[in-house]
Scaffold this motif. Structure first.
Motif, short mmCIF file in Angstrom:
data_model
loop_
_atom_site.label_atom_id
_atom_site.label_comp_id
_atom_site.label_asym_id
_atom_site.label_seq_id
_atom_site.Cartn_x
_atom_site.Cartn_y
_atom_site.Cartn_z
N GLN A 215 8.46 3.63 6.85
CA GLN A 215 9.44 3.58 5.76
C GLN A 215 10.63 4.49 6.05
O GLN A 215 11.77 4.06 6.09
CB GLN A 215 8.75 4.01 4.47
N THR A 216 10.34 5.79 6.31
CA THR A 216 11.40 6.78 6.48
C THR A 216 12.29 6.45 7.68
O THR A 216 11.80 5.97 8.71
CB THR A 216 10.77 8.17 6.69
N GLY B 37 15.00 9.56 3.93
CA GLY B 37 13.56 9.55 3.67
C GLY B 37 13.31 9.53 2.18
O GLY B 37 12.55 8.72 1.65
N THR B 38 14.03 10.40 1.48
CA THR B 38 13.87 10.52 0.03
C THR B 38 14.44 9.31 -0.70
O THR B 38 13.75 8.67 -1.49
CB THR B 38 14.61 11.79 -0.47
N GLU C 205 9.56 14.80 -0.81
CA GLU C 205 9.88 16.23 -0.73
C GLU C 205 9.60 16.86 -2.12
O GLU C 205 9.89 16.26 -3.15
CB GLU C 205 11.36 16.37 -0.33
N TYR D 74 2.55 2.93 8.53
CA TYR D 74 3.45 2.66 7.40
C TYR D 74 4.82 3.20 7.76
O TYR D 74 5.02 4.43 7.82
CB TYR D 74 2.90 3.36 6.16
C1 LIG Z 1 4.18 15.39 8.95
C2 LIG Z 1 5.00 14.28 8.42
C3 LIG Z 1 4.48 13.00 8.41
C4 LIG Z 1 5.23 11.92 7.94
N1 LIG Z 1 4.71 10.67 7.99
C5 LIG Z 1 5.45 9.61 7.57
C6 LIG Z 1 4.93 8.29 7.66
O1 LIG Z 1 3.81 8.06 8.09
N2 LIG Z 1 5.72 7.26 7.25
C7 LIG Z 1 6.97 7.46 6.76
O2 LIG Z 1 7.62 6.48 6.42
N3 LIG Z 1 7.48 8.71 6.65
C8 LIG Z 1 6.75 9.79 7.05
N4 LIG Z 1 7.25 11.06 6.94
C9 LIG Z 1 8.60 11.26 6.38
C10 LIG Z 1 8.57 11.91 5.01
O3 LIG Z 1 8.03 11.06 4.05
C11 LIG Z 1 9.97 12.35 4.63
O4 LIG Z 1 10.38 13.33 5.56
C12 LIG Z 1 10.01 12.89 3.22
O5 LIG Z 1 9.86 11.85 2.28
C13 LIG Z 1 11.27 13.70 2.91
O6 LIG Z 1 12.40 12.96 3.12
P1 LIG Z 1 13.64 13.47 4.04
O7 LIG Z 1 13.08 13.87 5.35
O8 LIG Z 1 14.66 12.44 3.96
O9 LIG Z 1 14.13 14.79 3.32
P2 LIG Z 1 15.53 15.00 2.60
O10 LIG Z 1 15.57 14.15 1.39
O11 LIG Z 1 16.65 14.87 3.55
O12 LIG Z 1 15.37 16.50 2.16
C14 LIG Z 1 16.24 17.58 2.55
C15 LIG Z 1 16.53 18.45 1.32
O13 LIG Z 1 17.29 17.71 0.38
C16 LIG Z 1 16.74 17.84 -0.92
N5 LIG Z 1 16.99 16.61 -1.68
C17 LIG Z 1 17.04 15.33 -1.22
N6 LIG Z 1 17.26 14.48 -2.21
C18 LIG Z 1 17.37 15.20 -3.35
C19 LIG Z 1 17.57 14.88 -4.72
N7 LIG Z 1 17.73 13.63 -5.12
N8 LIG Z 1 17.60 15.88 -5.60
C20 LIG Z 1 17.43 17.16 -5.21
N9 LIG Z 1 17.22 17.52 -3.92
C21 LIG Z 1 17.18 16.56 -3.01
C22 LIG Z 1 15.24 18.06 -0.68
O14 LIG Z 1 14.64 18.69 -1.78
C23 LIG Z 1 15.27 18.92 0.59
O15 LIG Z 1 15.41 20.26 0.19
C24 LIG Z 1 6.53 12.15 7.42
C25 LIG Z 1 7.05 13.45 7.41
C26 LIG Z 1 6.31 14.50 7.90
C27 LIG Z 1 6.89 15.88 7.89
#
Ligand SMILES: Cc1cc2nc3c(=O)[nH]c(=O)nc-3n(C[C@H](O)[C@H](O)[C@H](O)COP(=O)(O)OP(=O)(O)OC[C@H]3O[C@@H](n4cnc5c(N)ncnc54)[C@H](O)[C@@H]3O)c2cc1C
Ligand SMILES: CCCCCCCCCCCCCCCCCCCCCC(=O)SCCNC(=O)CCNC(=O)[C@H](O)C(C)(C)COP(=O)(O)OP(=O)(O)OC[C@H]1O[C@@H](n2cnc3c(N)ncnc32)[C@H](O)[C@@H]1OP(=O)(O)O
Length: 642
Positions: free
Chosen positions: A122-123, A128-129, A407, A120
């Protein structure tokens, strides 16, 4: 007790049968301890076992039963992952929920037979968020009736998807769908990434592994870029959304229905987290009942470290949490399966409730699981720090759950949206419209808690106290938010200014749900001995958790200082009561030694013999003098001696 943990006598028996079969199949065992292997060796080892499993799975489990699959996975492949982890956890669920019947007929049997491996994706590197700002595009070409997938810049590279890097040849890829220059937002597409015969990436695809991580290193989390890569129109997953040949877009019955694969994992991961917490605690509690250090009474021999109140306080509340998470997780999976069935037949009315619940639970459960595992590691002293305990690996894998599938802070804020809407109903006198999970927000509570005054009230007074603090914090945070908007603050700015308070409300609401799930389960139990043991654990749980959030109840005088003393005394009372059952409460999870992969936590309790044997088997001990010594250290010492 195992029947309570796993859901029924039958399930517990099946687990035992499966473990016994695996114990008789050496080809499915780790050929050497995983901590002594390089990442490449671990990946090879896991692929070896996975292919044997594909052949022999039918002899060991019912492959259509997710619980049996998960147990088999934990026993044989382990929690560090495997080359098809995402295939089962997200690829198949995404196809099942989002592909049309026709598409499912084409892809699902192949995926289930393991003719193809999927993930899958997506990120992205940059997002990612915030799914609305993903940058990968799928632009519809009317002339050829194809979607053109493209990665416009480096931040648009898919980044993180599990097993994307090296193992998968297909993926459900989420990309912004653009038709006739209009952006319809992120949608899921079935995409072939590699040639089915050679496994080479197809032209237009850039793909690879993102490198080692804190843990979970058997999984090849990957990156993926598209260079104007074409797929047929019919590869858009079309159960809920459709695009006709002429580019006509038919929208889904719910704007977020495409998010269902994420909700699936959020619902299922709770019991996965409970298992990891219980595993770490099983290791630490067994070890604590073998390890002797110091005396409590100087005239007596050294005691098992489990006799220390501080050790009990460190471990037992987490045992209660592991049970609570297992029970709350089982309820959530049931609800998820119900909502999924409804969704497939077009009823989307329960999606918001499920989304709110799973958002809160995944956040609170993963955080507290991490806390509990880390305490379990420290509770093993020096040996906890050794990979022989395996607790650091359990920690590394479990803590990933705070980030993946949303997250934690972000997901708590999703629940907060739901709570604020509910608070608005209460404030406008429409409490009758509240859903069952938030109905308590509309109920007037007593001015003070009666916790210590109605001794035989079961857990009612505790539940009322959790409800009181959750309600008060929700209404307070909502007031703060509405107040800022009334003063002219823009909605998003006001939201951000209240977000710490809003997340506090989300946590309290979720902790209330967990307590209630625990109470519901204990009330259902018929076996008197099991009920007694779990009632003790529940007493510890409600008192410990309440103490943890006591400041909220002290603020408005709902709890008094003397009630706090009562709660504290109850914690100490139940620590003592649980002590004789502590090891059994964890042995009841019936983890085999093969599954635990811990030298420190083996069932036989021969900790010191096992540790010494393990250390001697370290590759570093194959020779007495390492080449790092002959090449560098010895010459250095010789030079210094001249
Ligand atoms: C072990 C692992 C497996 C994974 N597997 C997959 C997979 O199979 N497929 C896939 O697509 N993805 C995968 N991911 C990705 C994962 O889903 C994302 O890393 C996750 O959704 C967090 O997004 P980010 O990395 O953009 O974090 P960010 O959003 O960049 O977070 C950084 C900081 O910003 C804060 N933040 C961000 N937005 C907001 C907001 N709106 N309000 C308040 N605070 C905020 C967060 O709380 C955090 O403290 C995986 C990640 C890991 C670690
Ligand atoms: C042998 C095999 C064995 C097989 C065994 C099989 C057994 C199985 C066993 C399994 C064991 C487990 C093992 C674990 C292993 C794990 C591996 C790791 C996997 C990790 C995978 C990933 O990591 S994969 C990527 C996940 N990446 C996110 O998770 C992004 C977060 N980010 C968002 O998810 C969105 O970005 C976010 C925030 C919602 C905002 O979305 P947005 O911006 O679109 O929406 P807004 O915030 O504007 O909200 C607008 C309105 O939509 C509402 N709403 C939003 N979502 C909704 C929804 N889902 N349902 C209903 N309603 C929803 C919301 O409530 C609002 O409602 P309202 O308006 O009424 O308030």
């Amino acid at each position: 007790m195992a029947a309570q943990i796993w859901g029924s006598e039958k399930r517990a028996r099946r687990r035992r049968e499966i473990s016994a079969k695996i114990a008789q199949m050496p080809e499915l065992h780790d050929s050497k301890p995983l901590p002594f292997m390089t990442r490449e060796e671990k990946i090879m080892e896991s692929a070896r076992k996975l292919t044997i499993l594909t052949e022999k799975m039918g002899q060991i489990i019912d492959p259509t039963d997710p619980a049996e699959l998960y147990h088999l996975n934990n026993e044989v492949l382990g929690l560090e992952g495997n080359p098809m982890a995402l295939h089962g956890v997200m690829f198949i669920p995404a196809l099942s929920a989002q592909a049309s019947d026709e598409q499912q007929a084409k892809w699902l049997p192949r995926a289930l037979r393991r003719e193809i491996i999927g993930t899958y994706a997506q990120t992205e590197l940059g997002h990612g968020t915030n799914l609305q700002n993903l940058e990968t595009t799928a632009t519809y070409d009317l002339a050829t009736q194809e979607f053109v997938l493209h990665t416009p810049q480096i931040t648009a590279l898919k980044w993180w998807p599990g097993n994307l890097g090296k193992s998968s040849n297909y993926a459900v890829v989420v990309a912004h769908m653009i038709i006739k220059a209009k952006n319809y937002g992120p949608h899921p597409f079935m995409v072939q990434l590699r040639d089915e015969k050679t496994h080479e990436p197809l032209p237009g695809i850039t793909i690879g592994d993102i490198g080692p991580k804190m843990a979970y290193n058997i999984v090849d989390n990957g990156f993926l870029g598209f260079n104007k890569y074409r797929i047929p129109r019919t590869n858009l997953l079309m159960r809920h959304t459709k695009v006709e040949a002429d580019g006509t877009y038919i929208k889904p019955p719910h704007a977020k229905i495409n998010y269902s694969a994420m909700v699936h994992v959020r619902a299922y991961m709770l019991t996965g987290q409970a298992i990891m917490l219980a595993s770490a605690l099983n290791i630490a509690t067994r070890y604590s009942s073998v390890r002797r250090q110091g005396q409590i009474d100087k005239s007596q021999p050294e005691v098992k470290v489990l006799e220390y109140q501080t050790q009990q306080h460190r471990l037992f509340p987490s045992i209660a949490r592991a049970y609570a998470f297992q029970f709350a997780g089982a309820e959530t999976v049931k609800l998820y399966e119900h909502v999924l069935k409804e969704m497939k037949s077009g009823n989307v009315s329960l999606m918001a409730d499920l989304h709110a619940l799973t958002s809160g639970l995944k956040s609170v459960v993963t955080y507290q699981t991490g806390e509990g595992i880390e305490q379990a590691r420290m509770a093993c002293g020096g040996h906890g720090y050794s990979m022989a305990s395996y607790i650091s690996e359990i920690y590394g894998v479990a803590i990933g759950g705070c980030t993946y599938e949303g997250e934690n802070m972000v997901m708590l804020l999703q629940l907060a949206r739901y709570l604020v809407k509910s608070a608005a109903l209460v404030k406008s006198g429409q409490s009758s419209k509240l859903g069952p999970l938030v109905a308590y927000l509309g109920v007037k509570s007593e001015p003070t808690s009666l916790i210590d005054r109605i001794p035989n009230s079961g857990f009612t007074e505790y539940v009322k106290t959790f409800q009181h603090v959750s309600k008060r914090q929700t209404l307070k945070a909502a007031d703060m938010f509405f107040g800022l908007m009334e003063k002219g603050e823009k909605r998003e700015i006001a939201w951000n200014k209240c977000s710490v308070e809003l997340n506090r409300a989300s946590r309290l609401h979720t902790r209330l749900f967990i307590v209630e799930a625990f109470v519901r389960r204990v009330n259902e139990i018929a076996d008197i001995r099991i009920k007694e043991a779990l009632t003790d654990l529940l007493h510890l749980h409600v008192n410990y958790e309440l103490l943890d959030i006591a400041s909220y109840a002290l603020e408005d005088g709902f709890l008094s200082a003397s009630q706090l003393d009562y709660i504290r005394d109850q914690v100490y009372l139940y620590l003592g009561k649980i002590r004789p059952n502590a090891v059994s409460l964890l042995d009841s999870w019936e983890f085999s030694d093969i599954e635990l992969r811990s030298v420190l936590g083996r069932r036989d309790g021969n900790v010191y013999e096992n540790l010494f044997k393990w250390a001697k088997s370290s590759p570093l001990n194959k020779t007495d003098v390492l080449s790092s010594v002959t090449q560098y250290l010895k010459p250095m010492m010789e030079k210094a001696r001249l």
